[in-house]
Design a protein around this motif. Sequence first.
Motif, PDB file in Angstrom:
ATOM      1  N   GLU A 155       0.944  -1.064   0.056  1.00  0.00           N
ATOM      2  CA  GLU A 155       0.029   0.087  -0.168  1.00  0.00           C
ATOM      3  C   GLU A 155       0.825   1.388   0.026  1.00  0.00           C
ATOM      4  OE1 GLU A 155      -2.607  -0.417   3.433  1.00  0.00           O
ATOM      5  OE2 GLU A 155      -3.731  -2.137   2.593  1.00  0.00           O
ATOM      6  N   SER A 156       2.137   1.028   0.700  1.00  0.00           N
ATOM      7  CA  SER A 156       2.965   2.211   0.743  1.00  0.00           C
ATOM      8  C   SER A 156       3.582   2.576  -0.561  1.00  0.00           C
ATOM      9  CB  SER A 156       3.848   2.051   1.602  1.00  0.00           C
ATOM     10  OG  SER A 156       4.924   3.303   1.804  1.00  0.00           O
ATOM     11  N   ILE A 157       3.883   1.459  -1.170  1.00  0.00           N
ATOM     12  CA  ILE A 157       4.449   1.634  -2.682  1.00  0.00           C
ATOM     13  C   ILE A 157       3.247   2.357  -3.656  1.00  0.00           C
ATOM     14  CG2 ILE A 157       5.334   0.300  -4.571  1.00  0.00           C
ATOM     15  CD1 ILE A 157       6.530  -1.438  -2.586  1.00  0.00           C
ATOM     16  N   GLU A 158       2.078   1.788  -3.460  1.00  0.00           N
ATOM     17  CA  GLU A 158       1.067   2.323  -4.365  1.00  0.00           C
ATOM     18  C   GLU A 158       0.986   3.949  -4.021  1.00  0.00           C
ATOM     19  OE1 GLU A 158      -0.165   0.926  -7.216  1.00  0.00           O
ATOM     20  OE2 GLU A 158       1.299  -0.584  -6.538  1.00  0.00           O
ATOM     21  N   ARG A 159       0.822   4.352  -2.484  1.00  0.00           N
ATOM     22  CA  ARG A 159       0.688   5.556  -2.337  1.00  0.00           C
ATOM     23  C   ARG A 159       1.814   6.774  -2.852  1.00  0.00           C
ATOM     24  NH1 ARG A 159      -0.791   3.602   2.583  1.00  0.00           N
ATOM     25  NH2 ARG A 159       1.402   3.886   3.394  1.00  0.00           N
ATOM     26  N   ASN A 160       3.168   6.074  -3.012  1.00  0.00           N
ATOM     27  CA  ASN A 160       4.020   6.921  -3.219  1.00  0.00           C
ATOM     28  C   ASN A 160       4.092   7.015  -4.884  1.00  0.00           C
ATOM     29  OD1 ASN A 160       5.139   7.384  -0.653  1.00  0.00           O
ATOM     30  ND2 ASN A 160       6.452   5.582  -0.692  1.00  0.00           N
ATOM     31  N   LYS A 161       3.841   5.963  -5.704  1.00  0.00           N
ATOM     32  CA  LYS A 161       3.404   5.966  -7.093  1.00  0.00           C
ATOM     33  C   LYS A 161       2.610   7.106  -7.486  1.00  0.00           C
ATOM     34  CE  LYS A 161       4.833   1.287  -8.228  1.00  0.00           C
ATOM     35  NZ  LYS A 161       4.360  -0.109  -8.908  1.00  0.00           N
ATOM     36  N   VAL A 162       1.460   7.047  -6.772  1.00  0.00           N
ATOM     37  CA  VAL A 162       0.490   8.077  -7.013  1.00  0.00           C
ATOM     38  C   VAL A 162       0.879   9.554  -6.690  1.00  0.00           C
ATOM     39  CG1 VAL A 162      -1.825   8.861  -6.278  1.00  0.00           C
ATOM     40  CG2 VAL A 162      -1.628   6.484  -6.964  1.00  0.00           C
ATOM     41  N   LEU A 163       1.741   9.677  -5.532  1.00  0.00           N
ATOM     42  CA  LEU A 163       2.085  11.004  -5.036  1.00  0.00           C
ATOM     43  C   LEU A 163       3.158  11.335  -6.298  1.00  0.00           C
ATOM     44  CD1 LEU A 163       2.420  12.973  -3.005  1.00  0.00           C
ATOM     45  CD2 LEU A 163       4.354  11.604  -2.142  1.00  0.00           C
ATOM     46  N   ILE A 164       4.246  10.530  -6.656  1.00  0.00           N
ATOM     47  CA  ILE A 164       5.086  10.935  -7.593  1.00  0.00           C
ATOM     48  C   ILE A 164       4.487  11.447  -8.932  1.00  0.00           C
ATOM     49  CG2 ILE A 164       7.062   9.988  -9.065  1.00  0.00           C
ATOM     50  CD1 ILE A 164       7.783   8.513  -6.419  1.00  0.00           C
ATOM     51  N   ALA A 165       3.482  10.670  -9.426  1.00  0.00           N
ATOM     52  CA  ALA A 165       2.854  10.928 -10.571  1.00  0.00           C
ATOM     53  C   ALA A 165       2.052  12.222 -10.377  1.00  0.00           C
ATOM     54  CB  ALA A 165       1.862   9.606 -10.831  1.00  0.00           C
ATOM     55  N   ASP A 166       1.438  12.568  -9.350  1.00  0.00           N
ATOM     56  CA  ASP A 166       0.810  13.683  -9.326  1.00  0.00           C
ATOM     57  C   ASP A 166       1.676  14.792  -9.186  1.00  0.00           C
ATOM     58  OD1 ASP A 166      -1.513  12.412  -9.101  1.00  0.00           O
ATOM     59  OD2 ASP A 166      -1.880  12.594  -6.814  1.00  0.00           O
ATOM     60  N   GLU A 167       2.991  14.882  -8.482  1.00  0.00           N
ATOM     61  CA  GLU A 167       3.758  15.699  -8.367  1.00  0.00           C
ATOM     62  C   GLU A 167       4.441  15.984  -9.633  1.00  0.00           C
ATOM     63  OE1 GLU A 167       6.645  14.874  -5.406  1.00  0.00           O
ATOM     64  OE2 GLU A 167       5.307  15.103  -3.816  1.00  0.00           O
ATOM     65  N   GLU A 168       4.656  14.964 -10.445  1.00  0.00           N
ATOM     66  CA  GLU A 168       5.238  15.143 -11.979  1.00  0.00           C
ATOM     67  C   GLU A 168       4.321  15.881 -12.966  1.00  0.00           C
ATOM     68  OE1 GLU A 168       6.616  11.292 -13.205  1.00  0.00           O
ATOM     69  OE2 GLU A 168       8.501  11.565 -11.790  1.00  0.00           O
ATOM     70  N   ASP A 169       2.952  15.683 -12.560  1.00  0.00           N
ATOM     71  CA  ASP A 169       1.966  16.324 -13.403  1.00  0.00           C
ATOM     72  C   ASP A 169       1.960  17.776 -13.280  1.00  0.00           C
ATOM     73  OD1 ASP A 169       1.084  13.984 -14.695  1.00  0.00           O
ATOM     74  OD2 ASP A 169      -0.695  13.392 -13.188  1.00  0.00           O
ATOM     75  N   ILE A 215      15.471  21.045 -18.950  1.00  0.00           N
ATOM     76  CA  ILE A 215      16.419  19.850 -18.807  1.00  0.00           C
ATOM     77  C   ILE A 215      15.717  18.819 -17.787  1.00  0.00           C
ATOM     78  CG2 ILE A 215      18.468  18.776 -18.820  1.00  0.00           C
ATOM     79  CD1 ILE A 215      19.520  21.599 -19.560  1.00  0.00           C
ATOM     80  N   ALA A 216      15.437  17.454 -18.305  1.00  0.00           N
ATOM     81  CA  ALA A 216      15.248  16.488 -17.260  1.00  0.00           C
ATOM     82  C   ALA A 216      16.418  15.601 -16.820  1.00  0.00           C
ATOM     83  CB  ALA A 216      14.053  15.509 -17.932  1.00  0.00           C
ATOM     84  N   SER A 217      16.494  15.782 -15.636  1.00  0.00           N
ATOM     85  CA  SER A 217      17.863  15.075 -15.160  1.00  0.00           C
ATOM     86  C   SER A 217      17.458  13.472 -15.100  1.00  0.00           C
ATOM     87  CB  SER A 217      18.216  15.585 -13.635  1.00  0.00           C
ATOM     88  OG  SER A 217      17.505  14.990 -12.712  1.00  0.00           O
ATOM     89  N   ASN A 218      18.557  12.811 -14.868  1.00  0.00           N
ATOM     90  CA  ASN A 218      18.530  11.372 -14.783  1.00  0.00           C
ATOM     91  C   ASN A 218      18.162  10.838 -13.304  1.00  0.00           C
ATOM     92  OD1 ASN A 218      21.038  11.799 -13.631  1.00  0.00           O
ATOM     93  ND2 ASN A 218      22.039  10.521 -14.980  1.00  0.00           N
ATOM     94  N   ILE A 231       4.410  19.458 -12.094  1.00  0.00           N
ATOM     95  CA  ILE A 231       5.729  20.122 -12.677  1.00  0.00           C
ATOM     96  C   ILE A 231       5.678  20.307 -14.111  1.00  0.00           C
ATOM     97  CG2 ILE A 231       8.231  19.314 -12.987  1.00  0.00           C
ATOM     98  CD1 ILE A 231       8.288  18.363 -10.081  1.00  0.00           C
ATOM     99  N   ALA A 232       4.932  19.152 -14.736  1.00  0.00           N
ATOM    100  CA  ALA A 232       4.798  19.365 -16.180  1.00  0.00           C
ATOM    101  C   ALA A 232       3.951  20.570 -16.755  1.00  0.00           C
ATOM    102  CB  ALA A 232       4.043  18.060 -16.790  1.00  0.00           C
ATOM    103  N   GLU A 233       2.947  20.765 -15.880  1.00  0.00           N
ATOM    104  CA  GLU A 233       2.153  22.083 -15.901  1.00  0.00           C
ATOM    105  C   GLU A 233       3.003  23.225 -16.041  1.00  0.00           C
ATOM    106  OE1 GLU A 233      -1.031  22.586 -16.773  1.00  0.00           O
ATOM    107  OE2 GLU A 233      -1.078  20.620 -17.592  1.00  0.00           O
ATOM    108  N   ILE A 234       3.879  23.552 -14.845  1.00  0.00           N
ATOM    109  CA  ILE A 234       4.744  24.526 -14.719  1.00  0.00           C
ATOM    110  C   ILE A 234       5.841  24.711 -16.063  1.00  0.00           C
ATOM    111  CG2 ILE A 234       6.700  25.557 -13.418  1.00  0.00           C
ATOM    112  CD1 ILE A 234       5.555  24.084 -10.865  1.00  0.00           C
ATOM    113  N   ILE A 235       6.266  23.625 -16.498  1.00  0.00           N
ATOM    114  CA  ILE A 235       7.261  23.716 -17.516  1.00  0.00           C
ATOM    115  C   ILE A 235       6.343  24.032 -18.863  1.00  0.00           C
ATOM    116  CG2 ILE A 235       8.505  21.981 -19.152  1.00  0.00           C
ATOM    117  CD1 ILE A 235       9.423  20.635 -16.574  1.00  0.00           C
ATOM    118  N   LYS A 236       5.042  23.730 -19.025  1.00  0.00           N
ATOM    119  CA  LYS A 236       4.318  23.812 -20.226  1.00  0.00           C
ATOM    120  C   LYS A 236       3.991  25.296 -20.226  1.00  0.00           C
ATOM    121  CE  LYS A 236      -0.068  22.512 -22.405  1.00  0.00           C
ATOM    122  NZ  LYS A 236      -1.341  21.721 -22.139  1.00  0.00           N
ATOM    123  N   LYS A 237       3.681  25.865 -19.059  1.00  0.00           N
ATOM    124  CA  LYS A 237       3.298  27.680 -18.754  1.00  0.00           C
ATOM    125  C   LYS A 237       4.714  28.340 -19.215  1.00  0.00           C
ATOM    126  CE  LYS A 237      -0.432  26.832 -15.587  1.00  0.00           C
ATOM    127  NZ  LYS A 237      -0.924  27.019 -14.335  1.00  0.00           N
TER     128      LYS A 237
END
Length: 185
Positions: A38-52, A67-70, A54-60
């Motif tokens: 459950e913790s892994i799933e929560r973290n995956k959702v959290l990271i995906a939401d944060e990346e979304d 540049i996307a770092s590794n 951040i993607a909006e900020i980059i788009k604006k």
Amino acid sequence: MRIQNLFLFGAMIFLASCSQQQQARKPISHTSGTFIKESIERNKVLIADEEDLIAEIIKKDSLKSYIASNKGYWYKYETKVEEVTATPKRGDIAFFDYEIKDLNSRIIYTIADTKPQVYYVDKENIMMGLRDGIKLMKKGETVTFLFPSHMAYGYHGDDKKIGTNEPLICTVSLNDIKVDTQAKN
């Protein structure tokens, strides 16, 4: 005869009790692994939401190139040094200033709040994203980093102004790089 039977009965009980060895009790464990899953799933959702976000900020911010770092964060140059010069490496001392904002560009810590920083590269504990990001910079550059919470202060925050799982925008100016002459070889 009664005494013999009593004696025989006592001997059988004695022998029966000697042959049984007591075994250590083992703890009862009921781990199912669901908490970790459950913790892994929560973290995956959290990271995906944060990346979304951040993607909006980059788009604006279409005027700048990100540049996307590794390592899982993004950055853009505010001031870029084009000439080939050194970047900080382990054992160097990096002198920098930085400001921290939330993803809505509200200032959390100003440059005055964070004071000029003196960082012994890879020898001190600073925010994980900064630890890596500073090593990408050249003296005189200013870079804005977009850090997901796991590259910033994570689930704990900084116990002051930065909350739990808060992604951050950090603008860093690398003022100087020196070789640590006190370091042991």
